[in-house]
Design a protein around this motif. Structure first.
Motif, PDB file in Angstrom:
ATOM      1  N   LEU A 182      67.213  55.724  34.613  1.00  0.00           N
ATOM      2  CA  LEU A 182      66.163  55.104  33.760  1.00  0.00           C
ATOM      3  C   LEU A 182      66.361  53.742  33.855  1.00  0.00           C
ATOM      4  O   LEU A 182      65.316  52.862  33.573  1.00  0.00           O
ATOM      5  CB  LEU A 182      66.195  55.630  32.296  1.00  0.00           C
ATOM      6  N   ARG A 183      67.388  53.022  34.442  1.00  0.00           N
ATOM      7  CA  ARG A 183      67.582  51.755  34.438  1.00  0.00           C
ATOM      8  C   ARG A 183      66.718  50.912  35.166  1.00  0.00           C
ATOM      9  O   ARG A 183      66.309  51.377  36.035  1.00  0.00           O
ATOM     10  CB  ARG A 183      69.232  51.551  35.223  1.00  0.00           C
ATOM     11  N   HIS A 184      65.966  49.852  34.466  1.00  0.00           N
ATOM     12  CA  HIS A 184      64.956  49.029  34.986  1.00  0.00           C
ATOM     13  C   HIS A 184      63.800  49.863  35.119  1.00  0.00           C
ATOM     14  O   HIS A 184      62.743  49.323  35.632  1.00  0.00           O
ATOM     15  CB  HIS A 184      65.392  48.510  36.419  1.00  0.00           C
ATOM     16  N   THR A 185      63.571  50.902  34.305  1.00  0.00           N
ATOM     17  CA  THR A 185      62.426  51.616  34.342  1.00  0.00           C
ATOM     18  C   THR A 185      61.499  51.356  33.127  1.00  0.00           C
ATOM     19  O   THR A 185      62.197  51.508  32.204  1.00  0.00           O
ATOM     20  CB  THR A 185      62.651  53.263  34.536  1.00  0.00           C
ATOM     21  N   PRO A 186      60.413  51.094  33.031  1.00  0.00           N
ATOM     22  CA  PRO A 186      59.729  50.564  31.723  1.00  0.00           C
ATOM     23  C   PRO A 186      59.390  52.090  31.203  1.00  0.00           C
ATOM     24  O   PRO A 186      58.158  52.451  31.179  1.00  0.00           O
ATOM     25  CB  PRO A 186      58.365  49.877  32.213  1.00  0.00           C
ATOM     26  N   ALA A 187      60.513  52.724  30.552  1.00  0.00           N
ATOM     27  CA  ALA A 187      60.311  53.664  29.615  1.00  0.00           C
ATOM     28  C   ALA A 187      60.953  53.643  28.151  1.00  0.00           C
ATOM     29  O   ALA A 187      61.533  52.609  27.986  1.00  0.00           O
ATOM     30  CB  ALA A 187      61.320  54.896  30.427  1.00  0.00           C
ATOM     31  N   THR A 188      60.928  54.611  27.318  1.00  0.00           N
ATOM     32  CA  THR A 188      61.220  54.708  26.267  1.00  0.00           C
ATOM     33  C   THR A 188      62.276  55.692  26.157  1.00  0.00           C
ATOM     34  O   THR A 188      61.870  56.932  26.566  1.00  0.00           O
ATOM     35  CB  THR A 188      60.391  54.728  25.006  1.00  0.00           C
ATOM     36  N   TRP A 189      63.510  55.661  25.435  1.00  0.00           N
ATOM     37  CA  TRP A 189      64.382  56.493  25.183  1.00  0.00           C
ATOM     38  C   TRP A 189      64.480  57.007  23.936  1.00  0.00           C
ATOM     39  O   TRP A 189      64.796  56.060  22.940  1.00  0.00           O
ATOM     40  CB  TRP A 189      65.667  56.286  25.553  1.00  0.00           C
ATOM     41  N   VAL A 190      64.236  58.109  23.450  1.00  0.00           N
ATOM     42  CA  VAL A 190      63.939  58.478  21.902  1.00  0.00           C
ATOM     43  C   VAL A 190      65.422  59.228  21.769  1.00  0.00           C
ATOM     44  O   VAL A 190      65.767  60.173  22.479  1.00  0.00           O
ATOM     45  CB  VAL A 190      62.942  59.207  21.572  1.00  0.00           C
ATOM     46  N   GLY A 191      66.353  58.695  20.595  1.00  0.00           N
ATOM     47  CA  GLY A 191      67.351  59.415  20.484  1.00  0.00           C
ATOM     48  C   GLY A 191      68.120  59.115  19.131  1.00  0.00           C
ATOM     49  O   GLY A 191      67.540  58.079  18.647  1.00  0.00           O
ATOM     50  N   TRP A 192      69.296  59.444  18.908  1.00  0.00           N
ATOM     51  CA  TRP A 192      70.031  59.270  17.704  1.00  0.00           C
ATOM     52  C   TRP A 192      71.350  58.140  18.227  1.00  0.00           C
ATOM     53  O   TRP A 192      71.853  58.455  19.133  1.00  0.00           O
ATOM     54  CB  TRP A 192      70.620  60.549  17.186  1.00  0.00           C
ATOM     55  N   ALA A 193      71.309  57.129  17.196  1.00  0.00           N
ATOM     56  CA  ALA A 193      72.175  56.114  17.675  1.00  0.00           C
ATOM     57  C   ALA A 193      73.745  56.332  17.537  1.00  0.00           C
ATOM     58  O   ALA A 193      74.396  55.535  17.518  1.00  0.00           O
ATOM     59  CB  ALA A 193      71.752  54.660  17.175  1.00  0.00           C
ATOM     60  N   GLY A 194      73.952  57.563  16.871  1.00  0.00           N
ATOM     61  CA  GLY A 194      75.332  58.008  16.663  1.00  0.00           C
ATOM     62  C   GLY A 194      75.919  57.511  15.122  1.00  0.00           C
ATOM     63  O   GLY A 194      77.059  57.615  15.206  1.00  0.00           O
ATOM     64  N   ARG A 195      75.116  57.065  14.473  1.00  0.00           N
ATOM     65  CA  ARG A 195      75.629  56.683  13.088  1.00  0.00           C
ATOM     66  C   ARG A 195      74.501  57.367  12.217  1.00  0.00           C
ATOM     67  O   ARG A 195      73.346  57.160  12.472  1.00  0.00           O
ATOM     68  CB  ARG A 195      75.766  55.247  12.963  1.00  0.00           C
ATOM     69  N   THR A 196      74.985  58.094  11.088  1.00  0.00           N
ATOM     70  CA  THR A 196      74.136  58.575  10.102  1.00  0.00           C
ATOM     71  C   THR A 196      73.577  57.531   9.190  1.00  0.00           C
ATOM     72  O   THR A 196      74.200  56.490   9.040  1.00  0.00           O
ATOM     73  CB  THR A 196      74.754  59.594   9.385  1.00  0.00           C
ATOM     74  N   GLY A 197      72.345  57.541   8.802  1.00  0.00           N
ATOM     75  CA  GLY A 197      71.696  56.799   7.905  1.00  0.00           C
ATOM     76  C   GLY A 197      70.479  56.263   8.528  1.00  0.00           C
ATOM     77  O   GLY A 197      70.102  56.826   9.404  1.00  0.00           O
ATOM     78  N   PRO A 198      69.996  55.093   7.901  1.00  0.00           N
ATOM     79  CA  PRO A 198      68.593  54.728   8.565  1.00  0.00           C
ATOM     80  C   PRO A 198      68.732  54.434  10.058  1.00  0.00           C
ATOM     81  O   PRO A 198      69.704  53.992  10.439  1.00  0.00           O
ATOM     82  CB  PRO A 198      68.422  53.590   7.793  1.00  0.00           C
ATOM     83  N   ALA A 199      67.743  54.563  10.905  1.00  0.00           N
ATOM     84  CA  ALA A 199      67.692  54.397  12.084  1.00  0.00           C
ATOM     85  C   ALA A 199      67.830  52.888  12.441  1.00  0.00           C
ATOM     86  O   ALA A 199      66.957  52.031  12.056  1.00  0.00           O
ATOM     87  CB  ALA A 199      66.624  54.845  12.925  1.00  0.00           C
ATOM     88  N   PRO A 200      68.717  52.286  13.163  1.00  0.00           N
ATOM     89  CA  PRO A 200      68.766  51.066  13.737  1.00  0.00           C
ATOM     90  C   PRO A 200      67.666  50.620  14.725  1.00  0.00           C
ATOM     91  O   PRO A 200      67.171  51.388  15.244  1.00  0.00           O
ATOM     92  CB  PRO A 200      70.170  50.772  14.094  1.00  0.00           C
ATOM     93  N   THR A 201      67.370  49.342  14.318  1.00  0.00           N
ATOM     94  CA  THR A 201      66.333  48.787  15.521  1.00  0.00           C
ATOM     95  C   THR A 201      67.458  48.185  16.728  1.00  0.00           C
ATOM     96  O   THR A 201      68.024  47.569  16.373  1.00  0.00           O
ATOM     97  CB  THR A 201      65.592  47.686  14.835  1.00  0.00           C
ATOM     98  N   LEU A 202      66.904  48.564  17.777  1.00  0.00           N
ATOM     99  CA  LEU A 202      68.032  48.262  19.062  1.00  0.00           C
ATOM    100  C   LEU A 202      66.979  47.388  20.011  1.00  0.00           C
ATOM    101  O   LEU A 202      65.984  47.783  20.291  1.00  0.00           O
ATOM    102  CB  LEU A 202      68.587  49.732  19.480  1.00  0.00           C
ATOM    103  N   PRO A 203      67.670  46.639  20.532  1.00  0.00           N
ATOM    104  CA  PRO A 203      67.174  46.070  21.787  1.00  0.00           C
ATOM    105  C   PRO A 203      66.673  46.818  23.140  1.00  0.00           C
ATOM    106  O   PRO A 203      67.592  47.728  23.126  1.00  0.00           O
ATOM    107  CB  PRO A 203      68.137  44.691  22.047  1.00  0.00           C
ATOM    108  N   ASP A 204      65.804  46.247  23.762  1.00  0.00           N
ATOM    109  CA  ASP A 204      65.793  46.994  25.201  1.00  0.00           C
ATOM    110  C   ASP A 204      67.112  46.880  25.799  1.00  0.00           C
ATOM    111  O   ASP A 204      67.743  45.815  25.865  1.00  0.00           O
ATOM    112  CB  ASP A 204      64.872  46.422  26.084  1.00  0.00           C
ATOM    113  N   VAL A 205      67.512  47.815  26.729  1.00  0.00           N
ATOM    114  CA  VAL A 205      68.688  47.719  27.584  1.00  0.00           C
ATOM    115  C   VAL A 205      68.130  47.961  28.984  1.00  0.00           C
ATOM    116  O   VAL A 205      67.615  48.806  29.316  1.00  0.00           O
ATOM    117  CB  VAL A 205      69.557  48.788  27.232  1.00  0.00           C
TER     118      VAL A 205
END
Ligand code: ADP
Ligand code: G6P
Length: 483
Positions: A54-77
Motif C-alpha cells: 500500500l505504500r505510496h498508494t492513494p488508499a485508506t486503511w481502516v483499522g484499530w490504532a491499538g489503544r482503547t478509547g476514542p479513535a485518534p486522528t492520525l496523519p497520512d503515512v
C-alpha cells in the motif's frame, strides 16, 4: 448513515477509491508524539504483507490504532490515509481477545487449543463489525473498492453491502478456513457465512479452504455452491485461492547489503562461532509448534545427535495477545522448557538455546536469516507463514536449509523445503538432522528453486491476481502500484 454511538462526533472522513479494512492499523499512534509517524511493522503476517503493497498508494486503511478509547486522528503515512476505528475496553475484551482470538483463532487452527463460546463475545463481534462497516462506508468513494481482511471482520462484507450497494467488496482470509466438522461447532455459523457472502470475491490461502467454505455454504445455507462460485440472491459470489506472499525483492535487497552480511557474521561470532545455527522466528502462539520443536531439539541433544558446542538454536518468540489465558500459559510453559534445556545441557557461556522475545527491525531480521544454516518453521497449522518465505528471499547466495511444516500454507508452494509433520516427534528430529547434514550442492539447488518461485510469486503478484479477479477490468489493478 453513521449510527454507532462511538462514532458520533468523529471528524469528517475523506474518501478514497480503494479502502483496506483490517482489525489493526499498521501504525502505532503512540510513536507519533510530534506528528512524525512511522509505519509500525507489528509482528504479524497481515501487516507484513499489506505494508509494502500500500505504500505510496492513494488508499485508506481502516483499522484499530491499538489503544482503547476514542479513535485518534492520525496523519497520512507514506501517502496512505489512516482511518482509526474506536474500540472500548469491552470491545477489546469481548471482540478482539474473545470472539476473534479465543473462539475463531483456535477453531480455525484445527482446534489445537479449545475454542470458547460465549454469547456476550458474539454480541461484541457483531457490534464491532457494524462499526467497521460504517466507517468503511463513510470513507469509500462512490463505486469504490473495499477490501476487507481476516477473521476479525467476517460480518463486514454483508453489513457494508447493505449500507453501500454501489461498492465492489472483496474479502480475504489470512488464516486457514476449517473443515466442516470443526466449523459446525460455531453456534452462529450461518450468520458468519452470510457475512462473508456479502463480498463479490472471497479469497483464501489454499484451495482446500475454498472447498471447505463451499461445502459449508451448501450444507448450512442450502445455496448452490462450487469451489469457484456461489449464487446468492441475484448475485454471483466468486471464491478462490490466492496464496499471500512477501516483498521478495525488498527482502533480497536488504539481505544483500554489505552491512547486513557483516552483521550476520558478527551475530555468528557472538554465538561462539558454532558449526551450525538453527533459527526460529515466531509470534508466540500455540499454533506455531514451538514446544514440539524444543522437545525435538532437546531429545537430539540428549541422544548425542547434536552437540551444544557445535550447534545452537536461536528461538525468537515475540509475545502476542498477552492477556488471553491460553497465550499466558503457553509463554510460561515455553520459558520453563527453555530454562530446563539450558540448565540441563548448556555450559557456562554456551547455552543450548538463545531465547529472545524482542521485536527486531527488518535489517536485523534479515541479518538473522542470513546467519542461520537451518530455519525451522514448524507450525501445527498456519494460514501461510511469511517467515518461511522471508528466509528463502534472504538467502541470496542460495545456501541454507528450510525445515517446513506440511501444515503451513507455504508448504504447497515451497516443495523443495525439508517438509515435516510437527506432530511426529521422530519425524521432526529426523528432519532437523537431515537439514543439518545436507549436501551443500543439494541445498543450493533447492534454495534456488524456491527463490525463483518467490521472485515470481511476490506480494504484488498476489494483489494483481486478487484485484483482477475482483474486477475483471484492468482499471482496478491500476489503483495499486503493483508493477
Ligand atoms: P503470523 O501472521 O501468524 O504472525 P507470519 O509468519 O505469516 O505469522 O508473519 C509474521 C511476520 O511478523 C513476519 O513478517 C515476521 O518477519 C514478523 N515478525 C515475527 N517476529 C518478529 C519480531 N520479533 N520482530 C519483528 N518482526 C517479527
Ligand atoms: C495473524 C493474523 C492477523 C493479525 C496478526 C497479529 O497474522 O492473521 O490478522 O494481525 O496475526 O496478531 P494481532 O492479534 O497482534 O493483531
Amino acid at each position: 448513515m453513521v449510527v454507532s454511538p462511538l462514532l458520533i462526533g468523529m471528524p469528517e472522513m475523506r474518501q478514497s477509491s480503494l479502502v483496506v479494512v483490517a482489525n489493526r492499523l499498521p501504525i502505532d499512534d503512540s510513536v507519533a508524539p510530534d506528528g512524525a509517524c512511522e509505519w509500525r511493522r507489528s509482528p504479524g503476517g497481515l501487516v507484513s504483507a499489506l505494508h509494502p503493497l500500500l505504500r505510496h498508494t492513494p488508499a485508506t486503511w481502516v483499522g484499530w490504532a491499538g489503544r482503547t478509547g476514542p479513535a485518534p486522528t492520525l496523519p497520512d503515512v507514506d501517502g496512505v490515509r489512516m482511518q482509526s476505528v474506536p474500540l472500548s475496553t469491552e470491545d477489546f475484551r469481548d471482540h478482539y481477545e474473545g470472539f476473534a482470538n479465543a473462539t475463531l483463532w483456535p477453531l480455525y487452527h484445527d482446534a489445537v487449543e479449545q475454542p470458547e463460546y460465549h454469547r456476550r463475545w458474539w454480541e461484541a463481534y457483531q457490534r464491532v463489525n457494524q462499526r467497521f462497516a460504517e466507517v468503511a462506508a463513510e470513507v469509500a468513494e462512490p463505486g469504490g473498492v473495499v477490501w476487507v481482511q481476516d477473521y476479525h471482520l467476517q460480518l463486514v462484507p454483508a453489513l457494508l453491502r447493505e449500507l453501500r450497494p454501489d461498492l465492489r467488496i472483496g474479502f480475504f482470509l489470512h488464516v486457514p478456513f476449517p473443515p466442516p466438522e470443526l466449523f459446525m461447532q460455531l453456534p452462529r455459523r450461518a450468520e458468519l457465512l452470510r457475512g462473508m457472502l456479502g463480498a463479490d470475491l472471497i479469497g483464501f490461502q489454499r484451495a482446500q479452504a475454498a472447498h471447505n467454505f463451499a461445502q459449508l455454504v451448501a450444507k448450512v445455507l442450502e445455496l448452490p455452491a462450487t469451489d469457484r462460485q456461489i449464487a446468492v440472491d441475484d448475485r454471483e459470489v466468486r471464491v478462490g485461492a490466492f496464496p499471500v506472499s512477501i516483498d521478495t525483492a525488498e527482502m533480497a535487497a536488504l539481505a544483500a547489503r554489505p552491512e547486513v552480511a557483516e552483521r550476520a557474521r558478527r551475530l555468528r561470532q557472538d554465538l561462539g562461532g558454532p558449526e551450525h545455527v538453527i533459527l526460529s522466528v515466531d509470534r508466540m502462539d500455540y499454533t506455531k509448534g514451538i514446544e514440539q520443536r524444543l522437545k525435538a531439539y532437546s531429545e537430539l541433544i540428549a541422544g548425542g545427535h547434536v552437540k551444544v558446542r557445535d550447534t545452537v538454536l536461536v528461538q525468537v518468540a515475540m509475545p502476542s495477545r498477552e492477556r488471553v489465558g491460553q497465550y499466558q500459559i503457553l509463554r510460561e510453559r515455553i520459558e520453563r522448557e527453555v530454562g530446563r534445556i539450558n540448565g540441563e545441557f548448556g555450559r557456562v557461556g554456551e547455552p543450548a538455546i538463545h531465547y529472545l522475545t524482542q521485536p527486531f527491525d527488518r535489517a536485523e531480521l534479515a541479518a538473522l536469516y542470513r546467519m542461520a544454516d537451518v530455519m525451522a518453521v514448524t507450525p501445527l497449522r498456519d494460514g501461510m507463514n511469511l517467515v518461511a518465505k522471508e528466509y528463502v528471499a534472504a538467502r541470496v547466495d542460495d545456501t541454507g536449509a528450510l525445515l517446513l511444516s506440511e501444515f503451513a500454507g507455504a508448504a504447497a508452494e515451497l516443495s523443495q523445503a525439508y517438509q515435516v509433520n510437527p506432530h511426529d516427534l521422530e519425524g521432526l528430529k529426523q528432519g532437523l538432522l537431515a537439514a543439518l547434514q545436507a549436501d551443500p550442492a543439494d541445498l543450493s539447488r533447492r534454495m534456488r528453486g524456491m527463490r525463483e518461485h518467490l521472485h515470481e510469486h511476490d506480494i504484488r503478484a498476489w494483489a494483481r491476481s486478487y484485484l483482477s479477479a475482483l474486477d475483471e477490468s484492468e482499471s482496478l489493478t491500476t489503483r495499486l502500484r503493483t508493477d
